[in-house]
Scaffold this motif. Structure first.
Motif, PDB file in Angstrom:
ATOM      1  N   ARG A 139      69.047  66.147  25.617  1.00 57.24           N
ATOM      2  CA  ARG A 139      69.328  64.989  24.667  1.00 57.24           C
ATOM      3  C   ARG A 139      67.896  64.408  24.517  1.00 57.24           C
ATOM      4  NH1 ARG A 139      73.094  59.522  25.522  1.00 57.24           N
ATOM      5  NH2 ARG A 139      72.490  58.238  23.719  1.00 57.24           N
ATOM      6  N   GLU A 143      66.218  63.990  20.611  1.00 54.66           N
ATOM      7  CA  GLU A 143      65.950  62.745  20.200  1.00 54.66           C
ATOM      8  C   GLU A 143      64.483  62.624  20.090  1.00 54.66           C
ATOM      9  OE1 GLU A 143      67.382  60.009  23.162  1.00 54.66           O
ATOM     10  OE2 GLU A 143      69.141  59.736  22.486  1.00 54.66           O
ATOM     11  N   ASN A 144      63.659  63.031  20.733  1.00 53.29           N
ATOM     12  CA  ASN A 144      62.181  63.095  20.667  1.00 53.29           C
ATOM     13  C   ASN A 144      61.926  64.037  18.994  1.00 53.29           C
ATOM     14  OD1 ASN A 144      61.622  61.641  22.696  1.00 53.29           O
ATOM     15  ND2 ASN A 144      60.943  63.516  23.675  1.00 53.29           N
ATOM     16  N   VAL A 146      64.238  64.355  16.426  1.00 58.18           N
ATOM     17  CA  VAL A 146      64.845  63.564  15.566  1.00 58.18           C
ATOM     18  C   VAL A 146      63.810  62.265  14.941  1.00 58.18           C
ATOM     19  CG1 VAL A 146      66.744  62.140  14.546  1.00 58.18           C
ATOM     20  CG2 VAL A 146      67.175  64.402  15.954  1.00 58.18           C
ATOM     21  N   ASP A 147      63.257  61.443  16.176  1.00 59.64           N
ATOM     22  CA  ASP A 147      62.517  60.568  16.101  1.00 59.64           C
ATOM     23  C   ASP A 147      60.970  60.693  15.670  1.00 59.64           C
ATOM     24  OD1 ASP A 147      64.898  58.820  16.730  1.00 59.64           O
ATOM     25  OD2 ASP A 147      64.155  58.905  18.881  1.00 59.64           O
ATOM     26  N   GLY A 148      60.811  62.003  15.491  1.00 58.79           N
ATOM     27  CA  GLY A 148      59.483  62.173  15.108  1.00 58.79           C
ATOM     28  C   GLY A 148      58.252  62.123  16.125  1.00 58.79           C
ATOM     29  N   VAL A 149      58.764  61.976  17.550  1.00 57.81           N
ATOM     30  CA  VAL A 149      57.774  62.061  18.534  1.00 57.81           C
ATOM     31  C   VAL A 149      57.131  63.384  18.706  1.00 57.81           C
ATOM     32  CG1 VAL A 149      57.903  61.463  21.036  1.00 57.81           C
ATOM     33  CG2 VAL A 149      59.113  59.955  19.349  1.00 57.81           C
ATOM     34  N   SER A 150      58.129  63.973  18.826  1.00 53.10           N
ATOM     35  CA  SER A 150      57.476  65.739  18.922  1.00 53.10           C
ATOM     36  C   SER A 150      57.960  66.581  17.863  1.00 53.10           C
ATOM     37  CB  SER A 150      58.071  66.128  20.324  1.00 53.10           C
ATOM     38  OG  SER A 150      59.628  66.185  20.348  1.00 53.10           O
TER      39      SER A 150
END
Length: 362
Positions: A139, A143-144, A146-150
């Motif tokens: 997850r 999530e990273n 989807v959120d653009g963190v990676s």
């Protein structure tokens, strides 16, 4: 023993039959004694009858209480167990009669139910823990992304794939565990040559380790590829009679467990010898790790037992802990064959011995 007294051989000194027989004899003696007293003292018969009845009732009440009181307690304990209270026990288990036997049986039943309830709770807790860890990691990775963190690059996807495969392995072992409990796995035994069969198992183990290492390379975790697997079969033409698929589970799980606890660049040896019966097989899997304390040998093959092998990982080894089901499934597969699996003495590391009966007379 035959004859008129042969039926008394099955009676125990303190059995219920003995007590009831003694009650009848004592009642007769009391009545006879009072009648003799009445004849000598010229006491009226009605007084003798009243005294006789009272004495008999008192003795009967004493005997009846000694028989019904334990039954009331057993009923109370049985009701408590039926409502999920496995802490109650019957106190009359030391009685030397049939009620003592029943009390012992009820206490043993309560012990078994309590142990099963504890195992069920541990199973739920351990499975929940095993599922939560890879799900949480998967997850977090998604999530990273989807959120653009990676970015969704190959390295990130390898990390997600690793957690997905870990979930898949857990589901597979749980399915095997379900088949184990339901007893729905029949044996499909056949004769096969041991050397090419075990050689294929070792090659597959190396391939699986290499694949896991490629997946884990970008996630910061480690999969053992430095351990050398060695096969020792004697004589080379050795044959055995067993279920090849189930035996594969045994050897693969034992190798996986041995590799995890091996030191860096260690050696795991799979040794096969002829057993005492036709087509029987003696297998050994040896590693060079720290070994298992003898006090822990009985717990090695318990479900979800992840810390007993060697007590601690070998220095320099990088193990992921596993599910703690591999050795339990190995024992199940060996038991299906009517064989034996256990830890044996070893001057170095751990040595697991497996004996398969082959074609026995039974």
């Amino acid at each position: 023993m035959s004859g008129p007294f042969g039926s008394f051989q099955g009676l125990r000194p303190f059995s219920i039959k003995t007590k009831l027989g003694a009650l009848v004899v004592v009642s007769v003696f009391i009545t006879t004694g009072l009648l003799l007293v009445a004849m000598k003292t010229e006491t009226e018969l009605r007084f003798i009858t009243v005294f006789s009845v009272i004495a008999t009732l008192l003795i009967t009440q004493f005997v009846a209480h000694s028989l019904t009181a334990p039954l009331d307690e057993m009923n109370a304990v049985a009701r408590a167990v039926s409502h999920g209270d496995y802490t109650r026990r019957v106190r009359g288990a030391d009685r030397r009669d049939e009620l003592g036997d029943v009390a012992t049986t009820i206490n043993a039943m309560a012990d078994d139910l309590e142990a099963q309830d504890t195992q069920r709770k541990e199973l739920v807790a351990n499975v929940s823990h095993e599922l939560r860890t890879p799900i949480a990691a998967l997850r977090a990775v998604l999530e990273n992304v989807v959120d653009g963190v990676s970015a969704a690059d190959p390295e990130t996807m390898r990390t997600a794939l690793k957690q997905t495969e870990r979930l898949g392995r857990l589901v597979e072992t749980l399915l095997d565990l379900s088949r184990l409990d339901n007893g729905v796995v029949p044996l499909k035994a056949r004769r096969f040559e041991v050397w090419p069969y075990l050689s294929g198992v070792l090659k597959e183990a190396n391939m699986v380790a290499s694949a896991r290492a490629n997946i884990a390379s970008g996630s910061g975790s480690h999969t053992r590829t430095d351990v050398h697997l060695h096969l020792d079969v004697s004589p080379p033409e050795l044959t055995a009679h067993a279920d090849a698929e189930r035996l594969h589970q045994v050897v693969a799980n034992l190798i996986d467990n041995a590799v995890k606890h091996s030191p860096p660049h260690g050696r795991v040896t799979v040794r096969a010898r002829r057993g005492p019966y036709p087509e029987s097989l003696d297998l050994e899997v040896l590693d060079e790790g720290p070994g298992i304390p003898q006090s822990e040998w009985h717990r090695v093959f318990e479900r979800f037992n992840r810390g007993s092998h060697a007590g601690a990982p070998a220095k320099g080894s990088a193990i992921d802990g596993g599910t703690g089901l591999g050795l339990a499934i190995a024992r199940w597969a060996v038991d299906l064959h009517g064989g034996h699996i256990g830890v044996a003495e070893s001057p170095r590391g751990c040595r697991i011995q497996v004996t398969l009966p082959g074609l026995t007379d039974t």
